[in-house]
Design an enzyme around this catalytic site. Sequence first.
Site, PDB file in Angstrom:
ATOM      1  N   GLY A  57       7.344   8.679 -15.526  1.00  0.00           N
ATOM      2  CA  GLY A  57       6.564   9.892 -15.377  1.00  0.00           C
ATOM      3  C   GLY A  57       7.293  11.052 -16.024  1.00  0.00           C
TER       4      GLY A  57
ATOM      5  CB  ALA B 283       2.099  13.640  -9.116  1.00  0.00           C
TER       6      ALA B 283
ATOM      7  CB  VAL C 286       6.255  24.241  -9.832  1.00  0.00           C
ATOM      8  CG1 VAL C 286       7.734  24.550  -9.681  1.00  0.00           C
ATOM      9  CG2 VAL C 286       5.999  22.747  -9.773  1.00  0.00           C
TER      10      VAL C 286
ATOM     11  CE1 TYR D 280       0.832  20.950  -0.564  1.00  0.00           C
ATOM     12  CE2 TYR D 280       2.043  18.916  -0.879  1.00  0.00           C
ATOM     13  CZ  TYR D 280       1.293  19.955  -1.389  1.00  0.00           C
ATOM     14  OH  TYR D 280       1.014  19.976  -2.731  1.00  0.00           O
TER      15      TYR D 280
END
Length: 392
Positions: A47, A139, A269, A233
Amino acid sequence: MIVQPKVKGFICTTAHPEGCKASVKAQIEYVKSQPKAEGPKKVLIIGSSMGYGLATRIAATYACGADTIGVIFDKDGKEKRTGTAGWYNTAAFEEFATADGYYAKTINGDAYSQEIKDEVIELIKKDWGKADMVIYSIAAPRRKAPDGVTYRSVLKTTEKSYTNKTIDLLTNEVSDVTVEPATEEEIADTVKVMGGEDWRLWIDALKAADVLEDGAKTIAYSYIGPEITYPIYYNGSIGQAKADLYKTADVMNEEIDGIEAYVSVNKAVVTQSSAAIPIVPLYMSILLKVMKEQNLHEGCIEQMYRMMHDRVCVDKVVTDDKNLIRMDDYELKPEVQKAVEDKWNIVSQDNVKEVADIDGYWKEFYEIFGFGIDGVDYDADISVQVDIPSLK
């Protein structure tokens, strides 16, 4: 072709090759300007085309002098359609790294598949012999697992519905939103996609093929965030997946000889996916303003350089009492969170532009796709078909 950003909802459907190249160059120049580190020399990044994965590849190369193999899942441009930002980032990185004397090769395909795992193993055997670090930075909203089933993740609560403020970034409208709880099946599916199973499969495959150095380190990435986002989360469906990721690291350390497994908890971010998550964009817009005011703001490259230099490339990897590498330490400073909380309590439709950094959020969003980069001529007619050297 003249390339301009096209945003539909929270998805940017175009990317600018020269803008992406300029962004990669700026990240490389940042790391070149920092002190070097004694660290890994053969790094596999699963990734590696955007965000933290790309930043880690740059930091490993230019801070540690490492050769890298990256795994991406991206598309090249066609005559009238741009490629993905990840494709252009990777093409630029390989060009710069090779010119600077570093080995940099890339494999493009579904990292969840056995086919790509086998391809990576063969490349390591042929060119390196063994790798000494494996970064897992995937992700994805869905995953086709070895059982042939495609699982899809959800971002929901796990106990009861949760209501709080949110912002529509397209209109700057502040309103309340309610996030509903996930079903047990949705939670289980989210763990399948975002948990530690595929990370473990990668390490098992690499270990079985004898392509890992003794003492090799592997690091996966996660996020915890502040209490305000805990219901969706840390305590939500994604949090259940991340708990599985942490457990996977612990189990690998117990069961697999000759490796060290860690999870790095990184700061929030701006990403394409985060823009569509309820509550989070408003929190991040306020966080951007606060961290800039306190001179603590970091993007992906600053964090990943700091992780490599200060936490990983040292005598003993620096972790907390749960064996987590905490790169969210600036975000979670009490003075940062207190300032965020104060702004959160007063933010409204009338004052959102003063309380939150909406313009900064959008600037970072567009930069992901190579737009808004200083020095790039966005009126120029350019080719959107760009080769990744190692994939020719």
